[in-house]
Motif scaffolding. Structure first.
Motif, short mmCIF file in Angstrom:
data_model
loop_
_atom_site.label_atom_id
_atom_site.label_comp_id
_atom_site.label_asym_id
_atom_site.label_seq_id
_atom_site.Cartn_x
_atom_site.Cartn_y
_atom_site.Cartn_z
N PRO A 107 0.85 -1.19 0.00
CA PRO A 107 0.00 0.00 0.00
C PRO A 107 0.89 1.25 0.00
N LEU A 108 0.55 2.19 -0.85
CA LEU A 108 1.38 3.39 -1.01
C LEU A 108 0.79 4.59 -0.28
N ASP A 109 1.66 5.28 0.44
CA ASP A 109 1.29 6.56 1.03
C ASP A 109 1.68 7.70 0.08
N LEU A 110 2.57 7.41 -0.85
CA LEU A 110 3.02 8.40 -1.83
C LEU A 110 1.90 8.70 -2.82
N ARG A 111 1.81 9.95 -3.24
CA ARG A 111 0.81 10.33 -4.26
C ARG A 111 1.47 10.98 -5.48
N SER A 112 2.67 11.45 -5.35
CA SER A 112 3.36 12.09 -6.45
C SER A 112 3.79 11.04 -7.48
N ASP B 288 13.08 -14.38 -3.11
CA ASP B 288 13.17 -15.24 -1.95
C ASP B 288 12.84 -14.42 -0.70
N ALA B 289 11.68 -14.69 -0.12
CA ALA B 289 11.25 -13.93 1.06
C ALA B 289 10.72 -14.88 2.12
N LYS B 290 11.42 -14.93 3.24
CA LYS B 290 10.94 -15.75 4.37
C LYS B 290 9.64 -15.19 4.90
N ASP B 291 9.59 -13.86 5.01
CA ASP B 291 8.43 -13.18 5.56
C ASP B 291 8.01 -12.04 4.63
N PRO B 292 6.96 -12.25 3.82
CA PRO B 292 6.52 -11.21 2.89
C PRO B 292 6.15 -9.90 3.59
N ASP B 293 5.60 -9.99 4.79
CA ASP B 293 5.24 -8.77 5.52
C ASP B 293 6.49 -7.96 5.89
N ALA B 294 7.57 -8.66 6.21
CA ALA B 294 8.82 -7.97 6.54
C ALA B 294 9.39 -7.26 5.31
N VAL B 295 9.25 -7.89 4.13
CA VAL B 295 9.71 -7.26 2.88
C VAL B 295 8.90 -5.99 2.62
N ARG B 296 7.59 -6.10 2.79
CA ARG B 296 6.71 -4.93 2.59
C ARG B 296 7.07 -3.81 3.56
N ASP B 297 7.23 -4.18 4.83
CA ASP B 297 7.56 -3.16 5.84
C ASP B 297 8.93 -2.54 5.58
N ASP B 298 9.87 -3.34 5.11
CA ASP B 298 11.21 -2.83 4.80
C ASP B 298 11.16 -1.82 3.65
N ILE B 299 10.41 -2.14 2.61
CA ILE B 299 10.28 -1.23 1.47
C ILE B 299 9.62 0.08 1.92
N LYS B 300 8.58 -0.03 2.73
CA LYS B 300 7.89 1.18 3.19
C LYS B 300 8.77 2.04 4.09
N SER B 301 9.52 1.41 4.98
CA SER B 301 10.32 2.21 5.92
C SER B 301 11.64 2.67 5.31
N ARG B 302 12.24 1.83 4.49
CA ARG B 302 13.56 2.15 3.96
C ARG B 302 13.49 3.10 2.76
N TYR B 303 12.50 2.89 1.89
CA TYR B 303 12.43 3.68 0.66
C TYR B 303 11.28 4.69 0.67
N ALA C 58 9.31 5.95 3.02
CA ALA C 58 9.37 7.00 4.04
C ALA C 58 10.38 8.08 3.64
N ARG C 59 11.52 7.68 3.08
CA ARG C 59 12.51 8.66 2.65
C ARG C 59 12.02 9.47 1.46
N LEU C 60 11.32 8.81 0.53
CA LEU C 60 10.78 9.54 -0.62
C LEU C 60 9.71 10.54 -0.20
N LYS C 61 8.98 10.23 0.85
CA LYS C 61 7.99 11.19 1.36
C LYS C 61 8.68 12.43 1.91
N GLU C 62 9.88 12.27 2.45
CA GLU C 62 10.63 13.41 2.94
C GLU C 62 11.26 14.20 1.79
#
Length: 166
Positions: free
Chosen positions: A102-107, A142-157, A159-163
């Motif tokens: 799910p994306l918080d970005l709109r641009s 290869d993802a042991k935990d798909p939710d962790a991959v999703r959370d990592d993308i949201k927090s690592r990328y 969140a920074r793009l929103k800034e």
């Protein structure tokens, strides 16, 4: 003065990117080609500004430099991880998954950079975006935990793009 700057550089990041790409395409640096790259970087975005009505109003270049460094580091690490998977497992026991983010970005520019970042990082690829533009479909090798991959993308990328894109 600010109004003139916004008129002259409707897309400052694109201006910088075009100048750098032009210089890199020359295969050897010369000041003349650098100046010509800057001229192209000013003229082309200025001529095409009418077709970019919803350009981002704010852009933080310093935060973008930090973002690029993080992405480059992640690409190096992901290359090593994917090489290790290929050399040791030979495609056995891969936990390949599709993940909806799910994306918080709109641009559109920020979403494009996010999708490109995901695709540039070995082991993941952004495959589709929802019609509403609120979800991104990503395939992970290869993802042991798909939710962790999703959370990592949201927090690592993301969140920074929103800034970066204010």
């Amino acid at each position: 003065m600010i109004r003139f700057f916004n008129w002259l550089f409707p897309h400052p990041f694109l201006t910088l990117l075009m100048a750098v790409v032009w210089i890199l395409l020359q295969n050897e640096f010369s000041w003349g080609m650098a100046v010509f790259g800057v001229i192209l970087g000013v003229i082309i975005p200025r001529l095409t500004a009418n077709w970019w009505p919803d350009r981002p109003q704010g852009f933080r270049i310093v935060k973008m430099i930090g973002y690029v460094l993080i992405v480059l580091w992640d690409i190096i690490i992901a290359n090593i991880e994917v090489a290790w998977i290929i050399l040791t497992r030979r495609n056995k026991n891969l936990r390949s998954v599709w993940i909806t983010i799910p994306l918080d970005l709109r641009s559109p520019e920020a979403i494009t950079i996010l999708a490109g970042t995901i695709t540039l990082t070995p082991g993941t690829v952004s495959a589709d975006m929802s019609n509403t533009g609120h979800h991104l479909l990503v395939h992970a090798l290869d993802a042991k935990d798909p939710d962790a991959v999703r959370d990592d993308i949201k927090s690592r990328y993301e969140a920074r793009l929103k800034e970066i894109f204010v």
